[in-house]
Design an enzyme around this catalytic site. Structure first.
Site, PDB file in Angstrom:
ATOM      1  CG  HIS A 143      -8.592 -24.164 -55.317  1.00 52.88           C
ATOM      2  ND1 HIS A 143      -7.360 -23.969 -54.747  1.00 52.88           N
ATOM      3  CD2 HIS A 143      -9.034 -22.930 -55.650  1.00 52.88           C
ATOM      4  CE1 HIS A 143      -7.085 -22.667 -54.715  1.00 52.88           C
ATOM      5  NE2 HIS A 143      -8.094 -22.026 -55.246  1.00 52.88           N
ATOM      6  CE1 TYR A 169      -3.392 -29.156 -48.843  1.00 56.75           C
ATOM      7  CE2 TYR A 169      -2.863 -29.401 -46.525  1.00 56.75           C
ATOM      8  CZ  TYR A 169      -3.762 -29.084 -47.523  1.00 56.75           C
ATOM      9  OH  TYR A 169      -5.035 -28.692 -47.188  1.00 56.75           O
ATOM     10  N   PRO A 216      -5.054 -29.389 -38.306  1.00 60.63           N
ATOM     11  CG  PRO A 216      -3.895 -27.376 -38.415  1.00 60.63           C
ATOM     12  CD  PRO A 216      -4.174 -28.517 -37.507  1.00 60.63           C
ATOM     13  CE  LYS A 220     -11.600 -33.974 -45.154  1.00 63.53           C
ATOM     14  NZ  LYS A 220     -11.773 -32.966 -46.205  1.00 63.53           N
ATOM     15  CE1 TYR A 238      -6.905 -31.002 -48.671  1.00 68.00           C
ATOM     16  CE2 TYR A 238      -8.280 -30.205 -50.484  1.00 68.00           C
ATOM     17  CZ  TYR A 238      -7.372 -29.965 -49.466  1.00 68.00           C
ATOM     18  OH  TYR A 238      -6.937 -28.678 -49.221  1.00 68.00           O
TER      19      TYR A 238
HETATM   20  P1  FAD Z   1     -15.981 -22.117 -33.042  1.00 65.64           P
HETATM   21  O1  FAD Z   1     -15.650 -21.489 -34.336  1.00 65.64           O
HETATM   22  O2  FAD Z   1     -14.916 -22.295 -32.038  1.00 65.64           O
HETATM   23  O3  FAD Z   1     -17.171 -21.271 -32.428  1.00 65.64           O
HETATM   24  C1  FAD Z   1     -17.596 -21.418 -31.103  1.00 65.64           C
HETATM   25  C2  FAD Z   1     -18.145 -20.088 -30.623  1.00 65.64           C
HETATM   26  O4  FAD Z   1     -18.633 -20.278 -29.293  1.00 65.64           O
HETATM   27  C3  FAD Z   1     -17.083 -19.013 -30.541  1.00 65.64           C
HETATM   28  O5  FAD Z   1     -17.510 -17.870 -31.234  1.00 65.64           O
HETATM   29  C4  FAD Z   1     -16.894 -18.768 -29.058  1.00 65.64           C
HETATM   30  O6  FAD Z   1     -16.591 -17.408 -28.757  1.00 65.64           O
HETATM   31  C5  FAD Z   1     -18.235 -19.179 -28.503  1.00 65.64           C
HETATM   32  N1  FAD Z   1     -18.187 -19.639 -27.113  1.00 65.64           N
HETATM   33  C6  FAD Z   1     -17.223 -20.358 -26.488  1.00 65.64           C
HETATM   34  N2  FAD Z   1     -17.535 -20.579 -25.208  1.00 65.64           N
HETATM   35  C7  FAD Z   1     -18.740 -19.988 -25.010  1.00 65.64           C
HETATM   36  C8  FAD Z   1     -19.579 -19.870 -23.875  1.00 65.64           C
HETATM   37  N3  FAD Z   1     -19.244 -20.419 -22.698  1.00 65.64           N
HETATM   38  N4  FAD Z   1     -20.733 -19.193 -24.009  1.00 65.64           N
HETATM   39  C9  FAD Z   1     -21.091 -18.649 -25.201  1.00 65.64           C
HETATM   40  N5  FAD Z   1     -20.314 -18.722 -26.303  1.00 65.64           N
HETATM   41  C10 FAD Z   1     -19.159 -19.383 -26.212  1.00 65.64           C
HETATM   42  N6  FAD Z   1      -9.963 -25.589 -39.416  1.00 65.64           N
HETATM   43  C11 FAD Z   1      -9.601 -25.767 -40.648  1.00 65.64           C
HETATM   44  O7  FAD Z   1     -10.269 -26.532 -41.366  1.00 65.64           O
HETATM   45  N7  FAD Z   1      -8.493 -25.099 -41.155  1.00 65.64           N
HETATM   46  C12 FAD Z   1      -7.772 -24.233 -40.396  1.00 65.64           C
HETATM   47  O8  FAD Z   1      -6.818 -23.623 -40.851  1.00 65.64           O
HETATM   48  C13 FAD Z   1      -8.123 -24.033 -39.086  1.00 65.64           C
HETATM   49  N8  FAD Z   1      -7.414 -23.218 -38.277  1.00 65.64           N
HETATM   50  C14 FAD Z   1      -7.799 -23.095 -36.973  1.00 65.64           C
HETATM   51  C15 FAD Z   1      -7.065 -22.264 -36.122  1.00 65.64           C
HETATM   52  C16 FAD Z   1      -7.434 -22.134 -34.786  1.00 65.64           C
HETATM   53  C17 FAD Z   1      -6.608 -21.229 -33.863  1.00 65.64           C
HETATM   54  C18 FAD Z   1      -8.552 -22.837 -34.290  1.00 65.64           C
HETATM   55  C19 FAD Z   1      -8.966 -22.708 -32.828  1.00 65.64           C
HETATM   56  C20 FAD Z   1      -9.289 -23.647 -35.151  1.00 65.64           C
HETATM   57  C21 FAD Z   1      -8.915 -23.781 -36.490  1.00 65.64           C
HETATM   58  N9  FAD Z   1      -9.640 -24.588 -37.373  1.00 65.64           N
HETATM   59  C22 FAD Z   1      -9.264 -24.748 -38.631  1.00 65.64           C
HETATM   60  C23 FAD Z   1     -10.811 -25.295 -36.969  1.00 65.64           C
HETATM   61  C24 FAD Z   1     -12.067 -24.536 -37.389  1.00 65.64           C
HETATM   62  O9  FAD Z   1     -11.849 -23.161 -37.288  1.00 65.64           O
HETATM   63  C25 FAD Z   1     -13.157 -25.010 -36.476  1.00 65.64           C
HETATM   64  O10 FAD Z   1     -13.392 -26.386 -36.752  1.00 65.64           O
HETATM   65  C26 FAD Z   1     -14.450 -24.220 -36.596  1.00 65.64           C
HETATM   66  O11 FAD Z   1     -14.264 -22.914 -36.130  1.00 65.64           O
HETATM   67  C27 FAD Z   1     -15.555 -24.907 -35.806  1.00 65.64           C
HETATM   68  O12 FAD Z   1     -16.660 -24.086 -35.717  1.00 65.64           O
HETATM   69  P2  FAD Z   1     -17.562 -24.079 -34.418  1.00 65.64           P
HETATM   70  O13 FAD Z   1     -18.650 -23.097 -34.730  1.00 65.64           O
HETATM   71  O14 FAD Z   1     -17.929 -25.463 -34.081  1.00 65.64           O
HETATM   72  O15 FAD Z   1     -16.637 -23.562 -33.260  1.00 65.64           O
HETATM   73  C1  DHB Z   2      -5.952 -23.768 -44.704  1.00 61.69           C
HETATM   74  C2  DHB Z   2      -5.779 -24.435 -43.551  1.00 61.69           C
HETATM   75  C3  DHB Z   2      -5.629 -25.792 -43.580  1.00 61.69           C
HETATM   76  O1  DHB Z   2      -5.489 -26.466 -42.455  1.00 61.69           O
HETATM   77  C4  DHB Z   2      -5.653 -26.497 -44.742  1.00 61.69           C
HETATM   78  O2  DHB Z   2      -5.476 -27.835 -44.713  1.00 61.69           O
HETATM   79  C5  DHB Z   2      -5.855 -25.838 -45.892  1.00 61.69           C
HETATM   80  C6  DHB Z   2      -6.003 -24.453 -45.871  1.00 61.69           C
HETATM   81  C7  DHB Z   2      -6.088 -22.302 -44.689  1.00 61.69           C
HETATM   82  O3  DHB Z   2      -6.104 -21.713 -43.614  1.00 61.69           O
HETATM   83  O4  DHB Z   2      -6.162 -21.706 -45.759  1.00 61.69           O
END
Ligand code: FAD
Ligand code: DHB
Length: 393
Positions: free
Chosen positions: A75, A204, A296, A300, A388
């Site tokens: 994009h 947005y 969100p 980021k 961004y």
């Molecule tokens: P996570 O993806 O949370 O992975 C952590 C892993 O550790 C998980 O699989 C979990 O099961 C595991 N875990 C937890 N506790 C334990 C334990 N005690 N022992 C072993 N394993 C464990 N970001 C965006 O940019 N846009 C979005 O739209 C967006 N939507 C989101 C919606 C939700 C509901 C959430 C919670 C987050 C969202 N985020 C979004 C943020 C983004 O998804 C996270 O920043 C990203 O997943 C971070 O990755 P991570 O691997 O650090 O953590």
């Molecule tokens: C999406 C989520 C976001 O928070 C964003 O800023 C842009 C895209 C998404 O889930 O597609």
């Protein structure tokens, strides 16, 4: 008790943990990933959708960029609408060529799982009661339970990549860390629907009824969000109510061409800013959501996780290849400098585009003026665009 020996013990099989283990493996550094849930469960979580260039470069370096490059969408711009008036932010033009990639977190995670499997990587699912031990010694270790038995992983370093609710951060004595937090007085209700996205680029939308976001996963899969009060429940929102509310927050021409259909996923996420300092305790290193959370807006979350992994990966290569621990020693400081900038941008985008309950009139005027200024000034649009697409690692 069975004992495995490895160099890096990673808690959490989300994108952070998997990406690190894959990158390290390609450099001959062995790791073990302990994930509490099943692979199917991890892949059923619908989360982020927009990847910065630094992230996509790291995926390619990890040898997992092929499907992303084939199926992801580049994009060049995004749209911000202000009470029905659309303004395009030309990301590519304003940054001198940078873009973002639309490719869902689910797909990123699936590609990483496949790559770990293909290389015989040790990713242990359904690992219960993971506990880190002896973090301030040269011989830290992990224990976990699986199939009724306790297992032990001996390692040089432990990486806490277990998300916001994981065990890693909680294992650090409270007087050794400082936590900064802001909870926003609203959430995002998101749906996924097998419909054609309403626009080629993300929209947005700021409106008097609240924020809305039109995003996508592919040309046949749309992702839409609306700002909702914190106490709303998913059950309060029929698909029909969701579509009506979304349309009411979008420019008229966009609403008129919005294709609606049944939702295949619907969930509410609270909005929070959170940072834990430092991101290291002894030989435990925190990465991704385990150390910081953003609202969100601005996409980021996942991208900040990727920059932590970039720093940690390079620090570990320097340590294992050259015996140079300086990157590990400066990891927290280096990572936090970028983390705080992503925090600032996410907080700012959130503050500028949402309706705040009990907002005094003056604050409301400042919010309107902030957006008006940013959309009207070339210098300000460049600032928005460079954040961004992602600041350099
Ligand atoms: P996570 O993806 O949370 O992975 C952590 C892993 O550790 C998980 O699989 C979990 O099961 C595991 N875990 C937890 N506790 C334990 C334990 N005690 N022992 C072993 N394993 C464990 N970001 C965006 O940019 N846009 C979005 O739209 C967006 N939507 C989101 C919606 C939700 C509901 C959430 C919670 C987050 C969202 N985020 C979004 C943020 C983004 O998804 C996270 O920043 C990203 O997943 C971070 O990755 P991570 O691997 O650090 O953590
Ligand atoms: C999406 C989520 C976001 O928070 C964003 O800023 C842009 C895209 C998404 O889930 O597609």
């Amino acid at each position: 008790m069975t004992t495995i020996k490895t160099k890096v013990g990673i808690i959490g099989g989300g994108p952070s943990g998997l990406l690190l283990s894959q990158l390290l493996d390609l450099k001959g550094i062995d790791s073990v990933v302990l994930e509490r849930k099943s692979r199917e469960y991890v892949l059923s979580r619908i989360r982020a959708g927009v990847l910065e260039q630094g992230f996509t470069d790291l995926m390619r370096e990890a040898g997992v960029g092929e499907r992303m490059d084939r199926e992801g969408e580049i994009h060049d711009g995004v749209v911000i609408s202000d009470n029905g008036v659309e303004h395009r932010i030309d990301l590519k033009g304003l940054t001198g060529g940078d873009t973002v990639m639309v490719y869902g977190q689910t797909e990123v995670t699936r590609d990483l799982y496949d790559a770990r499997e293909a290389r015989g990587g040790k990713v242990i699912h359904d690992a219960d009661n993971v506990q880190p031990h002896d973090l301030t010694t040269d011989a830290p270790y992990l224990t976990y339970e699986k199939d009724g038995e306790t297992h032990r992983v001996d390692c040089d370093f432990i990486v806490g990549a277990d998300g916001f609710h994981g065990v890693s951060r909680k294992s650090i004595p409270a007087d050794q860390i400082r936590e900064y937090e802001k909870v926003y007085p609203f959430g995002w209700l998101g749906i996924l629907s097998e419909t054609k996205p309403v626009n080629d680029e993300l929209i947005y939308a700021r409106s008097d009824r609240g924020f809305a976001l039109c995003s996508l996963r592919s040309q046949v899969l749309s992702r839409y969000y609306v700002q909702v009060p914190l106490d709303d429940k998913v059950e309060d929102w029929s698909d029909e109510r969701f579509w009506d509310e979304l349309k009411a927050r979008l420019p008229e021409d966009v609403a008129a061409r919005l294709e609606t259909g049944p939702s295949i996923e619907k969930s509410i996420a609270p909005l929070r800013s959170f940072v834990c300092e430092p991101m290291r305790y002894g030989n435990l290193f925190l990465a991704g959501d385990a150390a910081h959370i953003v609202p969100p807006t601005g996409a980021k979350g996942l991208n900040s996780a990727a920059s932590d992994i970039y720093y940690l990966y390079h620090a570990m290569i320097a340590y294992y290849d050259e015996g140079d621990a300086s990157g590990l020693d400066s990891y927290s400081e280096t990572a936090l400098r970028r983390v705080w900038k992503a925090q600032r941008f996410s907080w700012w985008m959130t503050s500028m585009l949402h309706q705040f309950p009990y907002h005094p009139e003056f604050e409301q005027k400042m919010q309107e003026t902030e957006l008006d200024y940013f959309l009207g000034s070339e210098a300000a649009r460049i600032t928005l665009a460079e954040n961004y697409v992602g600041l350099p690692f």
